[in-house]
Design an enzyme around this catalytic site. Structure first.
Site, PDB file in Angstrom:
ATOM      1  N   ASN A 104       5.942   4.233  -1.709  1.00 57.54           N
ATOM      2  CA  ASN A 104       5.036   5.160  -2.398  1.00 57.54           C
ATOM      3  C   ASN A 104       5.771   6.422  -2.838  1.00 57.54           C
ATOM      4  O   ASN A 104       6.721   6.858  -2.195  1.00 57.54           O
ATOM      5  CB  ASN A 104       3.871   5.540  -1.481  1.00 57.54           C
ATOM      6  CG  ASN A 104       3.048   4.327  -1.104  1.00 57.54           C
ATOM      7  OD1 ASN A 104       3.181   3.281  -1.730  1.00 57.54           O
ATOM      8  ND2 ASN A 104       2.221   4.450  -0.093  1.00 57.54           N
ATOM      9  N   HIS A 121      11.348   4.356  -3.582  1.00 59.53           N
ATOM     10  CA  HIS A 121      11.062   4.425  -5.025  1.00 59.53           C
ATOM     11  C   HIS A 121      11.006   5.860  -5.539  1.00 59.53           C
ATOM     12  O   HIS A 121      10.408   6.112  -6.588  1.00 59.53           O
ATOM     13  CB  HIS A 121       9.767   3.663  -5.340  1.00 59.53           C
ATOM     14  CG  HIS A 121       9.883   2.175  -5.113  1.00 59.53           C
ATOM     15  ND1 HIS A 121       8.810   1.318  -5.079  1.00 59.53           N
ATOM     16  CD2 HIS A 121      10.983   1.392  -4.903  1.00 59.53           C
ATOM     17  CE1 HIS A 121       9.235   0.076  -4.869  1.00 59.53           C
ATOM     18  NE2 HIS A 121      10.542   0.098  -4.741  1.00 59.53           N
ATOM     19  N   CYS A 150      15.604  20.762 -18.816  1.00 64.30           N
ATOM     20  CA  CYS A 150      16.642  21.223 -17.894  1.00 64.30           C
ATOM     21  C   CYS A 150      17.388  22.387 -18.562  1.00 64.30           C
ATOM     22  O   CYS A 150      17.290  22.577 -19.781  1.00 64.30           O
ATOM     23  CB  CYS A 150      17.584  20.050 -17.642  1.00 64.30           C
ATOM     24  SG  CYS A 150      19.040  20.412 -16.655  1.00 64.30           S
ATOM     25  N   SER A 191       1.953  -5.480  -1.277  1.00 62.46           N
ATOM     26  CA  SER A 191       1.772  -6.869  -1.715  1.00 62.46           C
ATOM     27  C   SER A 191       3.014  -7.701  -1.428  1.00 62.46           C
ATOM     28  O   SER A 191       3.002  -8.906  -1.640  1.00 62.46           O
ATOM     29  CB  SER A 191       1.445  -6.898  -3.205  1.00 62.46           C
ATOM     30  OG  SER A 191       2.490  -6.262  -3.923  1.00 62.46           O
ATOM     31  N   ASN A 215      -2.984  -5.643   6.386  1.00 62.48           N
ATOM     32  CA  ASN A 215      -3.424  -5.777   4.998  1.00 62.48           C
ATOM     33  C   ASN A 215      -4.700  -6.605   4.994  1.00 62.48           C
ATOM     34  O   ASN A 215      -4.717  -7.679   5.592  1.00 62.48           O
ATOM     35  CB  ASN A 215      -2.314  -6.482   4.186  1.00 62.48           C
ATOM     36  CG  ASN A 215      -2.509  -6.365   2.681  1.00 62.48           C
ATOM     37  OD1 ASN A 215      -3.623  -6.483   2.178  1.00 62.48           O
ATOM     38  ND2 ASN A 215      -1.413  -6.140   1.975  1.00 62.48           N
ATOM     39  N   PRO A 216      -5.751  -6.144   4.341  1.00 66.13           N
ATOM     40  CA  PRO A 216      -6.980  -6.946   4.330  1.00 66.13           C
ATOM     41  C   PRO A 216      -6.795  -8.273   3.607  1.00 66.13           C
ATOM     42  O   PRO A 216      -7.509  -9.232   3.880  1.00 66.13           O
ATOM     43  CB  PRO A 216      -8.001  -6.066   3.592  1.00 66.13           C
ATOM     44  CG  PRO A 216      -7.269  -4.885   3.071  1.00 66.13           C
ATOM     45  CD  PRO A 216      -5.897  -4.863   3.647  1.00 66.13           C
TER      46      PRO A 216
HETATM   47  P1  OAD Z   1       0.557  -3.252  -4.697  1.00 64.09           P
HETATM   48  O1  OAD Z   1      -0.503  -2.659  -5.554  1.00 64.09           O
HETATM   49  O2  OAD Z   1       1.371  -4.366  -5.254  1.00 64.09           O
HETATM   50  O3  OAD Z   1      -0.105  -3.841  -3.370  1.00 64.09           O
HETATM   51  C1  OAD Z   1      -0.992  -3.095  -2.585  1.00 64.09           C
HETATM   52  C2  OAD Z   1      -1.358  -3.909  -1.361  1.00 64.09           C
HETATM   53  O4  OAD Z   1      -2.170  -3.101  -0.534  1.00 64.09           O
HETATM   54  C3  OAD Z   1      -2.148  -5.188  -1.658  1.00 64.09           C
HETATM   55  O5  OAD Z   1      -1.558  -6.269  -0.954  1.00 64.09           O
HETATM   56  C4  OAD Z   1      -3.535  -4.891  -1.090  1.00 64.09           C
HETATM   57  O6  OAD Z   1      -4.148  -6.039  -0.528  1.00 64.09           O
HETATM   58  C5  OAD Z   1      -3.221  -3.885  -0.019  1.00 64.09           C
HETATM   59  N1  OAD Z   1      -4.313  -2.952   0.303  1.00 64.09           N
HETATM   60  C6  OAD Z   1      -5.298  -2.482  -0.486  1.00 64.09           C
HETATM   61  N2  OAD Z   1      -6.064  -1.615   0.176  1.00 64.09           N
HETATM   62  C7  OAD Z   1      -5.564  -1.555   1.440  1.00 64.09           C
HETATM   63  C8  OAD Z   1      -5.913  -0.822   2.615  1.00 64.09           C
HETATM   64  N3  OAD Z   1      -6.953   0.021   2.638  1.00 64.09           N
HETATM   65  N4  OAD Z   1      -5.155  -0.996   3.717  1.00 64.09           N
HETATM   66  C9  OAD Z   1      -4.092  -1.832   3.715  1.00 64.09           C
HETATM   67  N5  OAD Z   1      -3.722  -2.551   2.646  1.00 64.09           N
HETATM   68  C10 OAD Z   1      -4.448  -2.416   1.523  1.00 64.09           C
HETATM   69  O7  OAD Z   1       1.463  -2.057  -4.160  1.00 64.09           O
HETATM   70  P2  OAD Z   1       2.942  -2.083  -3.574  1.00 64.09           P
HETATM   71  O8  OAD Z   1       3.154  -3.289  -2.718  1.00 64.09           O
HETATM   72  O9  OAD Z   1       3.187  -0.752  -2.996  1.00 64.09           O
HETATM   73  O10 OAD Z   1       7.154   0.166  -7.719  1.00 64.09           O
HETATM   74  O11 OAD Z   1       3.792  -2.249  -4.885  1.00 64.09           O
HETATM   75  C11 OAD Z   1       5.160  -2.229  -4.779  1.00 64.09           C
HETATM   76  C12 OAD Z   1       5.774  -1.563  -5.959  1.00 64.09           C
HETATM   77  O12 OAD Z   1       5.323  -2.157  -7.153  1.00 64.09           O
HETATM   78  C13 OAD Z   1       5.399  -0.094  -6.152  1.00 64.09           C
HETATM   79  O13 OAD Z   1       6.148   0.793  -5.347  1.00 64.09           O
HETATM   80  C14 OAD Z   1       5.725   0.114  -7.587  1.00 64.09           C
HETATM   81  C15 OAD Z   1       5.167  -1.160  -8.181  1.00 64.09           C
HETATM   82  O14 OAD Z   1       5.830  -1.638  -9.272  1.00 64.09           O
HETATM   83  C16 OAD Z   1       7.719   1.055  -8.551  1.00 64.09           C
HETATM   84  O15 OAD Z   1       7.060   1.843  -9.199  1.00 64.09           O
HETATM   85  C17 OAD Z   1       9.203   0.991  -8.589  1.00 64.09           C
END
Ligand code: OAD
Length: 252
Positions: A104, A121, A150, A191, A215-216
């Site tokens: 995040n 990130h 800048c 995810s 994760n739900p």
């Molecule tokens: P995603 O949006 O891909 O996944 C979010 C995950 O959180 C999903 O698996 C949901 O099921 C889960 N989720 C939702 N609500 C939740 C809760 N209350 N408690 C627990 N889990 C919950 O987000 P990331 O995995 O962070 O990269 O995505 C990875 C990267 O993809 C990001 O950092 C970003 C994006 O491209 C960059 O910007 C470089």
């Protein structure tokens, strides 16, 4: 028995010795009101956020990309750390040997009090010169509608990792190190689709760690974890921190 009660084995690990790694993603900030990447929340002013998060998009239309990030900064500034962020900070305070590695960029782990977050990130709160590469922190929520410049005259861009860009080297090295040394890994709110973050749990497990997914929803990682706690991180992580003996502020 509820779906996200930690097993006895997990409670023993939370109370016992050995480093803990918490790997987090956008889901841990969902309960703070910030949209995840792949969940509902969708488009920003008709644009796919993934199409804006590239160096090519910024080169083509710096104003548009800057406005998107100005919006994200404002949303992140309004948001407050939730009970999940606070629980990880409390766990780290209580044990010492806990590290948060996050995908995040919103800064909510830091605001919750986690002292040494590894940011894979980057951060919405750093600006980087596209000309000379210098970086500086800037915590103002509103930097205006135009990308600032800048001292060298080039645009400043958000200090986040965009699609097609390499991750910061020191952070990725540290994250892999932490994964290899961890006794317990908590994978929360991701995810598990984006590399290299997604491979950290497997590396940790191969090196002997117990891996827990919070994760739900199921993810590609789900089949290869030791334990799944299928609830929201704002509810599950406080229970884990409390099981470890940490005092958790649940107000979020
Ligand atoms: P995603 O949006 O891909 O996944 C979010 C995950 O959180 C999903 O698996 C949901 O099921 C889960 N989720 C939702 N609500 C939740 C809760 N209350 N408690 C627990 N889990 C919950 O987000 P990331 O995995 O962070 O990269 O995505 C990875 C990267 O993809 C990001 O950092 C970003 C994006 O491209 C960059 O910007 C470089």
């Amino acid at each position: 028995m509820d779906a996200f009660r930690p097993s006895d084995a997990l409670v023993a690990l939370l109370r016992g010795p050995g480093p803990i790694l918490a790997l987090t993603g956008a889901g841990v900030s969902a309960e703070s009101g910030l949209a995840t990447f792949r969940g509902p929340g969708g488009l920003w002013e008709g644009h796919d956020p993934a199409a804006l998060a590239t160096p090519e998009a910024f080169a083509r239309d710096p104003l548009l990309v800057w406005r998107f990030y100005a919006w994200r900064r404002a949303r992140a500034a309004e948001a407050r750390p939730n009970a999940g962020h606070l629980a990880l900070a409390a766990l780290e305070r209580a044990r010492g040997d806990v590290r948060v590695v996050t995908q995040n960029v919103d800064g909510l782990h830091e605001r919750a009090g986690s002292p040494s977050v590894v940011r894979l990130h980057g951060s919405l709160w750093t600006l980087r010169c596209v000309g000379d590469g210098t970086e500086k922190e800037d915590f103002r929520a509103d930097l205006g509608a135009l990308p600032p410049r800048c001292g060298c005259g080039a645009f400043l861009r958000p200090g986040v990792v965009w699609f097609g860009e390499a991750l910061p080297e020191r952070e990725i090295r540290e994250a892999f190190d932490l994964a290899r040394r961890a006794r317990l890994v908590l994978v929360a709110g991701t995810s598990s689709l984006v590399q290299p973050a997604a491979s950290l749990p497997r590396i940790a497990r191969d090196a002997g760690a117990y891996v827990v997914e919070v994760n739900p929803d199921e993810t590609p990682l789900s089949a290869s974890v030791d334990e799944r706690l299928a609830g929201p991180s704002g509810a599950v992580l406080p229970r884990l921190a409390e099981a470890a003996g940490a005092a958790v502020d649940r107000t979020g």
